[in-house]
Design a protein around this motif. Structure first.
Motif, mmCIF file in Angstrom:
data_model
loop_
_atom_site.group_PDB
_atom_site.id
_atom_site.type_symbol
_atom_site.label_atom_id
_atom_site.label_comp_id
_atom_site.label_asym_id
_atom_site.label_seq_id
_atom_site.Cartn_x
_atom_site.Cartn_y
_atom_site.Cartn_z
ATOM 1 N N ARG A 27 18.468 -5.330 8.155
ATOM 2 C CA ARG A 27 17.628 -5.898 7.093
ATOM 3 C C ARG A 27 16.239 -6.295 7.588
ATOM 4 N NH1 ARG A 27 20.090 -9.152 2.451
ATOM 5 N NH2 ARG A 27 18.020 -9.916 2.747
ATOM 6 N N PRO A 28 15.459 -5.324 8.084
ATOM 7 C CA PRO A 28 14.098 -5.670 8.505
ATOM 8 C C PRO A 28 13.265 -6.113 7.299
ATOM 9 C CG PRO A 28 14.324 -3.306 8.347
ATOM 10 C CD PRO A 28 15.703 -3.881 8.150
ATOM 11 N N ARG A 29 12.388 -7.038 7.541
ATOM 12 C CA ARG A 29 11.550 -7.591 6.472
ATOM 13 C C ARG A 29 10.544 -6.539 6.005
ATOM 14 N NH1 ARG A 29 7.859 -10.760 4.229
ATOM 15 N NH2 ARG A 29 6.063 -11.447 5.340
ATOM 16 N N ILE A 30 10.428 -6.404 4.704
ATOM 17 C CA ILE A 30 9.407 -5.564 4.078
ATOM 18 C C ILE A 30 8.439 -6.531 3.399
ATOM 19 C CG2 ILE A 30 8.913 -3.753 2.397
ATOM 20 C CD1 ILE A 30 10.695 -2.771 4.721
ATOM 21 N N PRO A 31 7.180 -6.560 3.851
ATOM 22 C CA PRO A 31 6.233 -7.524 3.282
ATOM 23 C C PRO A 31 5.898 -7.198 1.832
ATOM 24 C CG PRO A 31 5.101 -6.010 4.750
ATOM 25 C CD PRO A 31 6.564 -5.705 4.862
ATOM 26 N N GLY A 32 5.540 -8.225 1.099
ATOM 27 C CA GLY A 32 5.100 -8.040 -0.277
ATOM 28 C C GLY A 32 3.593 -7.844 -0.340
ATOM 29 N N TRP A 35 1.770 -8.944 -6.598
ATOM 30 C CA TRP A 35 2.940 -9.435 -7.327
ATOM 31 C C TRP A 35 4.246 -8.842 -6.809
ATOM 32 C CZ3 TRP A 35 5.486 -5.370 -9.434
ATOM 33 C CH2 TRP A 35 4.745 -4.222 -9.706
ATOM 34 N N ILE A 36 4.180 -7.938 -5.837
ATOM 35 C CA ILE A 36 5.383 -7.345 -5.250
ATOM 36 C C ILE A 36 5.944 -8.320 -4.219
ATOM 37 C CG2 ILE A 36 6.336 -5.422 -3.928
ATOM 38 C CD1 ILE A 36 4.003 -3.714 -5.044
ATOM 39 N N ALA A 37 7.154 -8.771 -4.433
ATOM 40 C CA ALA A 37 7.771 -9.772 -3.559
ATOM 41 C C ALA A 37 8.180 -9.164 -2.217
ATOM 42 C CB ALA A 37 9.006 -10.362 -4.240
ATOM 43 N N ASN A 38 8.282 -10.023 -1.201
ATOM 44 C CA ASN A 38 8.852 -9.597 0.077
ATOM 45 C C ASN A 38 10.269 -9.095 -0.178
ATOM 46 O OD1 ASN A 38 6.584 -10.556 1.459
ATOM 47 N ND2 ASN A 38 7.512 -12.548 1.819
ATOM 48 N N GLY A 39 10.713 -8.190 0.669
ATOM 49 C CA GLY A 39 12.064 -7.679 0.533
ATOM 50 C C GLY A 39 12.620 -7.301 1.891
ATOM 51 N N TYR A 40 13.656 -6.506 1.880
ATOM 52 C CA TYR A 40 14.313 -6.096 3.120
ATOM 53 C C TYR A 40 14.702 -4.633 3.035
ATOM 54 C CZ TYR A 40 14.546 -11.071 3.857
ATOM 55 O OH TYR A 40 14.199 -12.384 4.007
ATOM 56 N N GLY A 41 14.518 -3.937 4.152
ATOM 57 C CA GLY A 41 14.994 -2.570 4.272
ATOM 58 C C GLY A 41 16.441 -2.590 4.731
ATOM 59 N N ASP A 42 16.949 -1.420 5.075
ATOM 60 C CA ASP A 42 18.333 -1.336 5.537
ATOM 61 C C ASP A 42 18.435 -1.637 7.031
ATOM 62 O OD1 ASP A 42 19.229 -0.669 2.972
ATOM 63 O OD2 ASP A 42 18.928 1.463 3.320
ATOM 64 N N GLY A 81 -3.168 -8.572 9.642
ATOM 65 C CA GLY A 81 -2.731 -9.156 10.903
ATOM 66 C C GLY A 81 -1.400 -9.874 10.829
ATOM 67 N N HIS A 82 -0.630 -9.628 9.761
ATOM 68 C CA HIS A 82 0.644 -10.339 9.577
ATOM 69 C C HIS A 82 1.843 -9.622 10.186
ATOM 70 C CE1 HIS A 82 -1.381 -13.126 6.945
ATOM 71 N NE2 HIS A 82 -1.726 -12.151 6.117
ATOM 72 N N GLU A 83 1.864 -8.316 10.119
ATOM 73 C CA GLU A 83 3.034 -7.550 10.543
ATOM 74 C C GLU A 83 2.576 -6.243 11.167
ATOM 75 O OE1 GLU A 83 6.472 -7.710 8.516
ATOM 76 O OE2 GLU A 83 5.994 -9.598 7.553
#
Length: 134
Positions: A27-32, A35-42, A81-83
């Motif tokens: 569940r690696p973090r997918i940044p938002g 209006w697209i929220a942060n999420g998670y990959g597989d 510069g966040h990810e």
């Protein structure tokens, strides 16, 4: 069937981890963005995004669109510069044993009609950007 798919997934992820020399991230973090929220990959292995699809059919345009959007979100976050930007991706189907892996730069050159990464991001932001009404 579920046990076989689970075993195939575990074996595939372990093999990719050993070959790449990178640890499996669940569940690696997918940044938002906007209006697209942060999420998670597989899964991820370092800079490689691994998306799992357990279907009887082949990978579809929606699967490729999903990883393209995940890359766009990572690219936007990397500019701020966040990810880190995703470097490549794997679409994995543990049910059929099918696997497609590709570097994002090569993938983008195929789908971008000659646009630069920044052009692609700006176009994406124009489509999903905040719509302020007065």
């Amino acid at each position: 069937m579920a046990e076989t798919v689970g075993r195939n997934l575990a074996n595939s992820m372990t093999e990719m981890s050993l070959v790449s020399g990178r640890a499996i991230v669940i569940r690696p973090r997918i940044p938002g963005l906007e209006w697209i929220a942060n999420g998670y990959g597989d899964f991820a292995l370092g800079g490689t995004l691994v998306e799992v699809k357990c279907s009887v059919k082949r990978f579809s345009s929606a699967d490729y669109r999903q990883v393209a959007i995940y890359w766009l979100l990572s690219y936007a976050a990397s500019i701020e510069g966040h990810e880190a930007e995703w470097e490549d991706f794997v679409l994995l189907n543990p049910r059929s044993g099918e696997k497609v892996s590709m570097k994002f730069n090569a993938f983008l050159s195929i789908i971008s009609s000659g646009r630069t990464k920044l052009d692609i991001l700006q176009l994406f932001q124009s489509l999903v950007g905040s719509r302020l009404t007065h």
